[in-house]
Enzyme design. Structure first.
Site, PDB file in Angstrom:
ATOM      1  N   CYS A 152       0.832  -1.209   0.000  1.00 61.98           N
ATOM      2  CA  CYS A 152       0.000   0.000   0.000  1.00 61.98           C
ATOM      3  C   CYS A 152       0.862   1.254   0.000  1.00 61.98           C
ATOM      4  CB  CYS A 152      -0.835   0.080   1.266  1.00 61.98           C
ATOM      5  SG  CYS A 152      -1.978  -1.245   1.475  1.00 61.98           S
ATOM      6  N   VAL A 156       0.602   4.242  -2.573  1.00 62.17           N
ATOM      7  CA  VAL A 156      -0.017   5.528  -2.249  1.00 62.17           C
ATOM      8  C   VAL A 156       0.915   6.679  -2.610  1.00 62.17           C
ATOM      9  CG1 VAL A 156      -0.850   6.978  -0.363  1.00 62.17           C
ATOM     10  CG2 VAL A 156      -1.577   4.617  -0.505  1.00 62.17           C
TER      11      VAL A 156
END
Lengths: 519, 453
Positions: A152, A156
């Site tokens: 993640c 991101v």
């Protein structure tokens, strides 16, 4: 030694002793000030139909999830290739979870490294972590390929793997010809099966493109003789052995694309190596010229299947996990169609023996109501198997079931399959739900058996239903993954597990007139 | 011998209130690293059994971690539920605060917990969720504490996460409640997580000596008891790396003296109990402790006799972190087992000093992880057994090395006098199991001499 042994109980029995029970009762003064009656009422309410409705209206929070994230699947895919080091680009904890998770299931070590990004990487990007990480890990673990995926965090902040790897080459950290396959695997999209697919496709396309072989298709030595076979996110090492046995019986040549059974079933020889077995890297470009590709997890392997049919221009036969007789029949037909070879007599004989076993056991299975939890392809296989022996799937929960194959959603296929048999008439398929939903289902509409991973054991216990452990992860039982569940032999294994659980339950609950010897 | 690691940035104990510029050591990219700060914070607070623990982030952080730690509960099990907001890509673009608020409301409404801990993750920290504000608003509205734990994975190691969890307790929990007036003055146990029920063994010992436990921080704790931790007379820091800072801060805020101790091994156990009584400043209690420890130690000596005979001179490699790195050495020494290699990568300077006090010059320090490094030590030092955590277990099995699990997945409690006896038993059984002989000898037809029983 047993004679002079002191009996020191472990916690399973120790803390049931009176002194500890007393200690525990004393502690209740600190607990929320609820009377036993209130607690009992609340518990009863949580088992009611009224609560179930509230539970199913829940939108915001997930309680007891039944899916893992993309990079976990991607590590499994990477370990299916020879001397390949899985590398997770992101903060370090994810990698530590994946290693524990996979190791606890297979009871084997999981070699995988992380680029250990921290706050500064969050601000300035993870390039220096990635480059340092490549340098360190290659020196430490001496892989022949690195398979890179993201978490993640890297997603991101938008780290660009391709250019970072390019910069690492420019800096001389890795040589120009050292293979680094990569894929993007944000955990906030999809699940472990999506990650498996992304990495497998990543590795196949990367090794194919850099080989130069695509310039002259059909020039490989092995042209048109071999079959490609993909098992997908496969938690059973035994399934690899079984599929090999089947393919060998056909006497066809084949390449398993992604075979982590070596890494997860290596011998205790006294010396640990980091890498065992796996698909040979050199076999990947040759696989482009194969007869065709057989995929055994069509929902899992969506992207890879598309890549093979579009880029390699091959026929792809995509099935769900071939469980039970009908599932295995389909598998054999698919192999026969792809290779042009007849179905071998030895397999027909095996089929007959397993059918015989199924007929032996069917009286104990007929009409048994079953709850199922798992990944989409596994569930399609299990539904088929259950109905084949007269069991009735009732509750089917698939947390990561929001997937489609050729524009047919998993839920539609499962429902069509259930509608094809009277034994499927009671079933409801829930997609995107969690194990807390399943708990409500088990309590309000009871079943005889639950089939699913270890995670289901809490709901199963609340509902007092025996759990048959199938799928991923199985943490609390040993060696289940060593026994195949696919193919005819796998059907026999599933059958023994299920029917013997039923018989155990009979014996456990009946100590009187029907506690008999012969069943 | 490798020198003991002297990282410039590691010169302060990680748990201390060190200045921001000296955090826990940075993980090294490209290695098989340990857990992250989120993991560290969560495992520190999860043993608060009656609280709800909600992970704000994508499914994986909760999906990969729920129900994976052997911290036992004597009653409530709400802490064992895996709660997550399960953010997807659109939440990441538009923000997940609404989902978080709804999740908190749902948990409060359906499970009525005494408190909700909300954990940030890499993703929620990066997209700038204002978790503190959401938690405060929800807490005020619902009338229960909703505690933000700001420990996203990327801020650093697991140890740093432990410390951040300690900060959350200081900021939001400790000092917010008062005990019943009849509760006797007692001791806080800090950094003991009731793995395999060890806390219960410890509590039983303390009870026998008439020492009350004020708060368990956090093994088998109830939320309420932690709110009055500031009323304790003494803090015992059981795992120094994790929560030493908490004890230090409580000393300066509330004037509670603390000491670092351990319950691994008879000597350490006796020392810890004595230290408690001494700091409680209670003569009677000291005498009771003396009597208890004398009795327990002499009984233990008797019970251990058959095991000591077998274990004497055996060589072990110990690879664990924090307090266990040195305290287990003491326990092993009491059993006659020599520690020939010891991991130091998760130890503070003080821990390393304590290790050095306890082992001879022949012991090798293993500063960093990686299976190869540990195995090399086992081979070179001719160790008989490896004592480490779950991730190294299967490597040991491959190398046919007898193994004992000492970390969070284990099912045996090794604390206190009975714990030492259990450790002795486990060591003996693991070493004596016939499988090692079978595993290390070739198949009969591969032997040069004919197979001879």
């Amino acid at each position: 030694m047993s004679k002079d042994r002191l009996d020191i109980p472990d916690y399973n029995t120790l803390f049931s002793e009176h002194r500890f029970v007393e200690q525990r009762l004393n502690k209740q003064q600190f607990e929320a000030p609820c009377s036993e009656q209130e607690t009992a009422e609340a518990l009863a309410y949580s088992q009611s139909a009224e609560y179930m409705e509230k539970n199913f209206n829940r939108k915001a929070v997930v309680i007891n999830p039944h899916k893992a994230c993309q990079p976990l699947g991607s590590i499994m895919a990477a370990l299916g290739f020879e001397k390949t080091l899985p590398f997770v680009h992101g903060s370090q904890g994810c990698n530590s979870y994946f290693r524990s998770h996979l190791s606890r299931h297979f009871k084997e070590p999981t070699p995988a490294v992380s680029s250990s990004m921290t706050e500064d990487a969050a601000v300035f990007g993870g390039m220096s972590n990635l480059i340092d990480g490549l340098e360190n890990s290659i020196a430490l673990y001496k892989p022949e390929m690195v398979a890179l995926c993201t978490t993640c965090m890297a997603e991101v902040i938008g780290d660009d793997l391709s250019s970072f790897i390019g910069n690492a080459r420019q800096k001389g950290v890795i040589s120009e010809d050292f293979p680094v396959a990569f894929c993007n695997t944000p955990s906030f999209v999809g699940s472990h099966i999506t990650g498996y697919d992304s990495m497998l496709k990543g590795i196949l396309s990367y090794l194919y493109e850099r080989s130069g072989l695509q310039a002259a298709p059909g020039s490989g030595e092995e042209t048109g003789e071999k079959l490609n076979v993909m098992l997908g996110f496969e938690p059973y090492t035994g399934n690899f052995a079984e599929i090999r046995k089947i393919l060998d019986a056909f006497d066809t040549k084949y390449t398993l694309l992604g075979d982590h059974s070596g890494n997860y079933d290596s011998p205790a020889t006294g010396e640990y190596e980091y890498y065992y077995g796996g698909t040979k890297l050199a076999d990947v470009p040759l696989a482009a010229n194969a007869l065709g590709t057989l995929s055994l997890q069509k929902y899992t392997l969506k992207k890879t299947q598309d890549f093979i049919s579009e880029t390699w221009k091959q026929q792809v036969s995509a099935l769900s996990t071939p469980l039970g007789i009908a599932g295995t029949d389909k598998l054999l037909e698919a192999i026969s169609e792809l290779t042009g070879l007849p179905i071998p007599a030895s397999l027909l004989e095996e089929r007959g023996r397993v059918v015989d076993a199924l007929t032996d056991s069917h009286p104990y299975l007929h009409g048994k109501r079953v709850a199922l939890v798992g990944d989409p392809d596994l569930l399609i296989g299990l539904i088929g198997f259950c109905m084949e022996v007269g069991m009735e799937p009732v509750h089917i929960v698939c947390s990561n079931g929001d997937v489609d194959f050729n524009e047919v959603k998993f839920k539609e296929e499962a429902e069509a399959l259930l509608a094809s048999s009277p034994y499927g008439s009671e079933a409801t398929v829930y997609v995107g739900n969690d194990l807390w939903h399943m708990r409500s289902l088990l309590l309000t509409d009871p079943v005889d058996l639950a089939i699913g991973s270890s995670h289901l054991k809490f709901a199963a216990k609340d509902a007092n239903v025996p759990l048959i452990r199938v799928g991923f992860p199985i943490f609390d039982r040993h060696h289940m993954h060593r026994y195949p569940i696919l193919g005819y032999q796998g059907a026999l294994n599933l059958l023994s597990q299920i029917v013997n659980t039923v018989l155990d339950e009979l014996d456990r609950n009946n100590s009187g007139f029907n506690y008999d010897l012969v069943r | 011998m490798d020198p003991i690691r002297k990282d410039e940035f590691d010169s302060e104990a990680c748990g201390s209130k060190a200045p921001k510029s000296k955090p826990c050591p940075r993980p090294k990219p490209g290695e098989a690293a340990g857990g992250c700060s989120f993991d560290g914070a969560q495992i520190t607070l999860l043993p608060i059994m009656d609280a709800a623990h909600l992970v704000h982030g994508p499914i994986a952080c909760a999906g990969n971690s729920w129900e994976s730690r052997g911290t036992l509960s004597s009653g409530p099990s709400l802490s064992q539920y895996g709660f997550a907001t399960d953010l997807n890509d659109s939440d990441i673009i538009f923000g997940g605060e609404k989902k978080l608020k709804e999740s908190i409301d749902y948990i409060a409404g359906r499970f009525a917990p005494p408190a909700i801990f909300v954990y940030s993750t890499c993703v929620t920290a990066l997209i700038g969720e204002d978790m503190d504000a959401v938690c405060k608003e929800a807490g005020d509205r619902l009338g229960i504490p909703v505690i933000p734990v700001n420990s996203p994975g990327f801020v650093g190691s697991k140890n740093l996460g432990n410390r951040l969890a300690g900060d959350a307790l200081l900021q939001y929990v400790i000092g917010t409640g008062e005990p019943e007036p009849e509760l006797p003055p007692g001791v806080n146990l800090i950094g003991e997580y009731n793995i395999a029920g060890e806390m219960w063994d410890i509590e039983k010992l303390m009870n026998s000596a008439g020492i009350a436990v004020t708060s368990r921080i956090t093994g088998d704790a109830r939320y309420k008891e932690i709110t009055w931790a500031h009323r304790a007379k003494v803090n015992m820091v059981v795992c120094s790396r994790a929560l030493l800072g908490l004890a230090k801060e409580m000393e300066s805020r509330y004037g509670i003296p603390y000491f670092e101790g351990s319950f691994y091994g008879a000597k350490e156990t006796t020392y810890s109990l004595r230290q408690m009584a001494y700091l409680m400043n209670d003569r009677d209690m000291e005498r009771r402790v003396d009597r208890l420890t004398e009795r327990e130690e002499s009984r233990l000596t008797q019970d251990l006799r058959p095991y000591r005979k077998i274990l004497k001179g055996k060589r072990a490699v110990l690879y664990t972190g924090g307090v266990k790195s040195w305290s287990v050495i003491s326990a092993l020494k009491e059993l006659g087992v020599q520690v020939v290699g010891v991991g130091t990568n998760k130890s503070t300077e003080d821990d390393v000093r304590r290790i050095a006090d306890r082992v001879g010059d022949d012991t090798e320090y293993i500063p960093e992880g990686g299976a190869t490094r540990i195995l090399k030590t086992v081979r070179e030092r001719k160790a008989d057994i490896m004592i480490a955590g779950g991730r190294n277990m299967y490597v040991a099995m491959k190398e046919q090395i007898p193994f004992i699990d000492i970390n969070q997945e284990r099912h045996k409690a090794y604390a206190g006098y009975e714990g030492l006896l259990r450790l002795a038993k486990e060591l003996t059984y693991s070493l004596a199991n016939p499988i090692w002989k079978l595993a290390s000898s070739p198949a009969p037809w591969d032997k040069e001499v004919p197979y001879d029983r």
